[in-house]
Design a protein around this motif. Structure first.
Motif, PDB file in Angstrom:
ATOM      1  N   GLU A 105       1.014  -1.213   0.080  1.00  0.00           N
ATOM      2  CA  GLU A 105      -0.064   0.082   0.012  1.00  0.00           C
ATOM      3  C   GLU A 105       0.939   1.372  -0.078  1.00  0.00           C
ATOM      4  N   VAL A 106       2.153   1.370  -0.486  1.00  0.00           N
ATOM      5  CA  VAL A 106       2.984   2.273  -0.360  1.00  0.00           C
ATOM      6  C   VAL A 106       3.792   2.735  -1.700  1.00  0.00           C
ATOM      7  N   PHE A 107       3.340   2.053  -2.797  1.00  0.00           N
ATOM      8  CA  PHE A 107       4.222   2.419  -4.177  1.00  0.00           C
ATOM      9  C   PHE A 107       3.381   3.403  -5.053  1.00  0.00           C
ATOM     10  N   THR A 108       2.417   4.205  -4.665  1.00  0.00           N
ATOM     11  CA  THR A 108       1.781   5.142  -5.199  1.00  0.00           C
ATOM     12  C   THR A 108       1.338   5.975  -4.500  1.00  0.00           C
ATOM     13  N   ASP A 109       1.089   7.534  -4.928  1.00  0.00           N
ATOM     14  CA  ASP A 109       0.807   8.495  -4.319  1.00  0.00           C
ATOM     15  C   ASP A 109      -0.342   8.399  -3.619  1.00  0.00           C
ATOM     16  N   TRP A 110      -1.281   7.623  -4.421  1.00  0.00           N
ATOM     17  CA  TRP A 110      -2.627   7.772  -3.834  1.00  0.00           C
ATOM     18  C   TRP A 110      -2.890   6.776  -2.819  1.00  0.00           C
ATOM     19  N   GLN A 111      -2.353   5.629  -2.564  1.00  0.00           N
ATOM     20  CA  GLN A 111      -2.229   4.842  -1.447  1.00  0.00           C
ATOM     21  C   GLN A 111      -1.425   5.498  -0.531  1.00  0.00           C
ATOM     22  N   LEU A 112      -0.334   6.151  -0.705  1.00  0.00           N
ATOM     23  CA  LEU A 112       0.130   6.803   0.515  1.00  0.00           C
ATOM     24  C   LEU A 112      -0.675   7.826   1.438  1.00  0.00           C
ATOM     25  N   ALA A 113      -1.538   8.446   0.657  1.00  0.00           N
ATOM     26  CA  ALA A 113      -2.342   9.432   1.161  1.00  0.00           C
ATOM     27  C   ALA A 113      -3.786   9.074   1.767  1.00  0.00           C
ATOM     28  N   ASN A 114      -3.923   7.692   1.683  1.00  0.00           N
ATOM     29  CA  ASN A 114      -5.216   7.096   2.090  1.00  0.00           C
ATOM     30  C   ASN A 114      -5.122   7.082   3.454  1.00  0.00           C
ATOM     31  N   THR A 115      -6.371   7.181   4.237  1.00  0.00           N
ATOM     32  CA  THR A 115      -6.677   7.252   5.427  1.00  0.00           C
ATOM     33  C   THR A 115      -6.448   5.631   5.988  1.00  0.00           C
ATOM     34  N   GLN A 116      -6.267   5.551   7.539  1.00  0.00           N
ATOM     35  CA  GLN A 116      -6.273   4.084   8.242  1.00  0.00           C
ATOM     36  C   GLN A 116      -7.428   3.458   7.464  1.00  0.00           C
ATOM     37  N   TYR A 117      -8.644   3.886   7.807  1.00  0.00           N
ATOM     38  CA  TYR A 117      -9.763   3.270   7.276  1.00  0.00           C
ATOM     39  C   TYR A 117      -9.818   2.849   5.901  1.00  0.00           C
ATOM     40  N   GLY A 118      -9.534   3.614   4.906  1.00  0.00           N
ATOM     41  CA  GLY A 118      -9.409   3.329   3.514  1.00  0.00           C
ATOM     42  C   GLY A 118      -8.230   2.537   3.339  1.00  0.00           C
ATOM     43  N   ARG A 119      -7.014   2.257   3.938  1.00  0.00           N
ATOM     44  CA  ARG A 119      -6.071   1.310   3.798  1.00  0.00           C
ATOM     45  C   ARG A 119      -6.527  -0.093   4.269  1.00  0.00           C
ATOM     46  N   LEU A 120      -7.460  -0.195   5.363  1.00  0.00           N
ATOM     47  CA  LEU A 120      -7.739  -1.502   5.636  1.00  0.00           C
ATOM     48  C   LEU A 120      -9.034  -1.948   4.761  1.00  0.00           C
ATOM     49  N   MET A 121      -9.607  -0.990   4.175  1.00  0.00           N
ATOM     50  CA  MET A 121     -10.432  -1.434   3.383  1.00  0.00           C
ATOM     51  C   MET A 121     -10.022  -2.039   2.029  1.00  0.00           C
ATOM     52  N   ASP A 122      -8.983  -1.439   1.698  1.00  0.00           N
ATOM     53  CA  ASP A 122      -8.166  -1.797   0.524  1.00  0.00           C
ATOM     54  C   ASP A 122      -7.751  -3.422   0.783  1.00  0.00           C
ATOM     55  N   ILE A 123      -7.431  -3.774   1.748  1.00  0.00           N
ATOM     56  CA  ILE A 123      -7.082  -4.990   2.246  1.00  0.00           C
ATOM     57  C   ILE A 123      -8.483  -5.848   2.165  1.00  0.00           C
ATOM     58  N   VAL A 124      -9.178  -5.558   2.605  1.00  0.00           N
ATOM     59  CA  VAL A 124     -10.589  -6.299   2.770  1.00  0.00           C
ATOM     60  C   VAL A 124     -10.864  -6.324   1.400  1.00  0.00           C
ATOM     61  N   ASN A 125     -11.177  -5.514   0.790  1.00  0.00           N
ATOM     62  CA  ASN A 125     -11.511  -5.775  -0.742  1.00  0.00           C
ATOM     63  C   ASN A 125     -10.686  -6.663  -1.714  1.00  0.00           C
ATOM     64  N   PHE A 126      -9.424  -6.207  -1.343  1.00  0.00           N
ATOM     65  CA  PHE A 126      -8.427  -7.230  -1.947  1.00  0.00           C
ATOM     66  C   PHE A 126      -8.541  -8.810  -1.769  1.00  0.00           C
ATOM     67  N   GLY A 127      -8.666  -9.062  -0.316  1.00  0.00           N
ATOM     68  CA  GLY A 127      -8.904 -10.414   0.010  1.00  0.00           C
ATOM     69  C   GLY A 127     -10.114 -10.879  -0.400  1.00  0.00           C
ATOM     70  N   ASP A 128     -11.235  -9.969  -0.425  1.00  0.00           N
ATOM     71  CA  ASP A 128     -12.479 -10.370  -1.148  1.00  0.00           C
ATOM     72  C   ASP A 128     -12.399 -10.876  -2.597  1.00  0.00           C
ATOM     73  N   SER A 129     -11.955 -10.291  -3.448  1.00  0.00           N
ATOM     74  CA  SER A 129     -11.672  -9.998  -4.845  1.00  0.00           C
ATOM     75  C   SER A 129     -10.938 -11.735  -5.060  1.00  0.00           C
ATOM     76  N   ILE A 130     -10.128 -12.171  -4.290  1.00  0.00           N
ATOM     77  CA  ILE A 130      -9.524 -13.340  -4.557  1.00  0.00           C
ATOM     78  C   ILE A 130     -10.357 -14.389  -4.077  1.00  0.00           C
ATOM     79  N   ALA A 131     -11.017 -14.184  -2.965  1.00  0.00           N
ATOM     80  CA  ALA A 131     -12.028 -15.408  -2.450  1.00  0.00           C
ATOM     81  C   ALA A 131     -13.192 -15.435  -3.560  1.00  0.00           C
ATOM     82  N   GLU A 132     -13.794 -14.658  -4.082  1.00  0.00           N
ATOM     83  CA  GLU A 132     -14.878 -14.599  -5.040  1.00  0.00           C
ATOM     84  C   GLU A 132     -14.442 -14.673  -6.340  1.00  0.00           C
ATOM     85  N   GLN A 133     -13.313 -14.279  -6.788  1.00  0.00           N
ATOM     86  CA  GLN A 133     -13.202 -14.277  -8.314  1.00  0.00           C
ATOM     87  C   GLN A 133     -12.034 -15.300  -8.821  1.00  0.00           C
ATOM     88  N   GLU A 134     -11.213 -15.724  -7.656  1.00  0.00           N
ATOM     89  CA  GLU A 134     -10.176 -16.499  -8.239  1.00  0.00           C
ATOM     90  C   GLU A 134     -10.105 -17.991  -7.462  1.00  0.00           C
TER      91      GLU A 134
END
Length: 586
Positions: free
Chosen positions: A349-378
């Motif tokens: 979550e650190v190699f783009t400007d928009w990731q670095l500017a994220n809130t803690q909530y947004g950062r954790l939701m990125d993790i939630v969404n990423f895990g969900d996408s693997i479970a549902e799509q892959e």
């Protein structure tokens, strides 16, 4: 199907997806969230962090990065020492100077020092950086797998003649001649002794597969040689794979996975060529694999999105593999089930400007969404592991982005590279200081970030592998330092911000949502976004240029800012509208 019928179906989806008041978890204090927003947030955590009985069989791994393939940010002392040796030598160093530093990766280290000197300091590094006690501690801490990166040059046979296996000659300055393989063999024996599984990882390709220094050879701006016609890199890669499979595929019961190439970068190497390389590697692997063995063929996602590889290496879709000359019914390399091939995702979550500017909530939701996408799509197509992730929430670690290169977080990255951005720096670099100097809020954020990934990847994927076991001063990337400071759970499910069932605690969820949705008026309306304005203002350069490449990472599969019911509605709406159009056409 009539239009009013379609609308009534959509209305039914809304009725089902919109949380009812009975499910609302009351937060502690006024957070500026509406009851519906609280319910959405809590439901997301409740559904994504639920534990299950299968978790005991999940991969819980750690990587020994920076050992047999060195990386400057992991062991800066080694690179400083090499630079000092070069300065004291009679070598002409002008042609090596890049960003005021002559040694920027393992390639230039060996080139600048000469073979014998480089061999001497690398042998000392291999001998001292990792030993048997590390494997003992890894096992005691509850990990069940060790990922070991190694470069293609480990199979160099003679540095004077540039000889590689199968009579291939390839000129490079790397130290090899079996040195790394001797330590790799020790590592496998230690893993066997302490009951650990091993995942072999070909981390560097001839000509570099990504241009990152973790491939051995940094190349930010120019074309890469791996798989390019006329470079000799393809024939050498095939020879390395054959040697690696012959030596290690059936040699130890501890070896449960072989990753044929780490992080090939599809924005610089054509994805068709990468896919063809994977299929050719599969041919060699399957022809040598003991069919009763439990060794998994591992491919990195090549920085393609979740689900990209679903139909590849899948006997149900032979039309997809046919253009690459693969028929899975052949007795030479049968693929009975697509689950014989595992997809490795790397997420940071650190190699783009928009990731670095994220809130803690947004950062954790990125993790939630990423895990969900693997479970549902892959997972119905291939097992999938998040094979690299860290505790980092900034890119401030010294030399993380390369020797002589600064951080995006404070803007110095754009002063030390040719890349540009329209975004303002997020703040002053702070995390490169020792953990004892971090304030309580920063420590809390790192601990929450680590726990969220542990809980999500355990519940939603085939498992996870943390990067990295240890570093010298890159503390957010260093398991041993994070553990010592109480920021990494020990045991691995000993959560502070989650319950024993893996669910985020209600008061933690409410606190995070309060930070993400502050009051914007006296009426208490929320901002309606989990990220601040910077995360939405992404420069064109950051997305189209290499500055926007998420090194060792991939973006989340879903929009972290969209409410769950709106995402569900959008998917269902598209499907229903598609069905309506098809019905009208028929």
């Amino acid at each position: 199907m009539q239009l009013n019928t379609l609308l009534s179906v959509i209305g039914g989806v809304l009725a089902v997806s919109t949380p009812s008041s009975a499910t609302i978890i009351a937060p502690k204090g006024d957070t500026g969230l509406t009851p519906a927003q609280h319910s959405i947030l809590q439901k997301r955590f409740d559904s994504y962090y639920a534990s299950n009985n299968a978790n005991a069989n999940k991969v819980r791994g750690i990587t020994l990065g920076g050992w047999l393939v060195t990386e400057p940010y992991i062991t800066p002392t080694l690179y400083n020492y090499a630079t000092q040796l070069m300065a004291n030598s009679t070598h002409n160093t002008k042609r090596y100077n890049v960003f005021n530093s002559s040694i920027i990766d393992e390639y230039t280290m060996c080139q600048a020092l000469g073979y014998e000197t480089a061999e001497n300091i690398l042998a000392q590094h291999y001998d001292g950086w990792i030993n048997e006690t590390d494997f003992q501690q890894i096992a005691e801490d509850g990990f069940n797998l060790v990922r070991i990166p190694v470069g293609y040059w480990a199979w160099k046979q003679n540095h004077s003649t540039n000889a590689y296996p199968e009579g291939i000659t390839f000129k490079d300055p790397y130290v090899g001649e079996g040195l790394q393989l001797r330590y790799l063999n020790k590592a496998i024996a230690w893993a066997e002794k302490y009951g650990l599984n091993v995942w072999l990882d070909l981390h560097g390709a001839p000509g570099s597969q990504n241009g990152f220094d973790n491939s051995g050879q940094r190349n930010f701006y120019d074309d890469l040689d791996w798989l390019r016609d006329g470079t000799g890199t393809w024939n050498l890669t095939l020879a390395i794979w054959r040697s690696m499979f012959d030596e290690y595929l059936n040699s130890s019961s501890a070896i449960v996975g072989v990753e044929v190439m780490n992080e090939p970068l599809s924005t610089k190497i054509d994805i068709w060529d990468i896919t063809q390389a994977y299929y050719d590697a599969w041919r060699l692997f399957s022809a040598r694999e003991n069919r009763t063995a439990n060794t998994t063929f591992v491919i990195h996602d090549a920085f393609e999105g979740t689900g990209h590889w679903n139909l590849e290496f899948n006997p149900k879709y032979t039309n997809v593999s046919a253009p690459h000359g693969v028929g899975f019914n052949s007795s030479s390399y049968p693929l009975r089930d697509s689950h014989q091939v595992l997809v490795d995702h790397h997420h940071y979550e650190v190699f783009t400007d928009w990731q670095l500017a994220n809130t803690q909530y947004g950062r954790l939701m990125d993790i939630v969404n990423f895990g969900d996408s693997i479970a549902e799509q892959e997972l119905q197509y291939h097992p999938a592991v998040v094979g690299e992730w860290s505790g980092a929430i900034t890119d401030c670690a010294h030399w993380l982005n390369g020797v002589g290169v600064g951080a995006r977080y404070d803007g110095s990255y754009y002063k030390t590279t040719e890349y540009t951005t329209d975004d303002k720096p997020v703040g002053t670099c702070y995390s490169q200081n020792p953990i004892s100097q971090w304030n309580d809020t920063y420590k809390r954020d790192v601990r929450q970030f680590i726990e969220a990934q542990l809980a999500t990847y355990t519940a939603q994927t085939t498992g996870w592998i943390f990067w990295n076991w240890k570093t010298e001063t890159a503390y957010e990337w260093d398991y041993t330092q994070l553990k010592k400071a109480g920021l990494f759970p020990v045991p691995l499910d000993n959560y502070t911000y989650f319950g024993s069932d893996g669910k985020m605690l209600a008061d933690v969820s409410a606190s995070l949502s309060s930070e993400a949705y502050p009051y914007t008026s006296t009426k208490g309306s929320s901002s309606g976004s989990g990220t601040n304005t910077k995360t939405k203002t992404k420069s064109t350069k950051s997305h189209n240029g290499a500055a926007g490449i998420v090194r060792r990472g991939s973006t989340a599969g879903l929009d972290a800012n969209a409410p769950f019911y709106s995402q569900t509605l959008s998917f269902v709406t598209v499907a229903l509208l598609g069905g309506l159009i098809a019905a009208q056409l028929l």
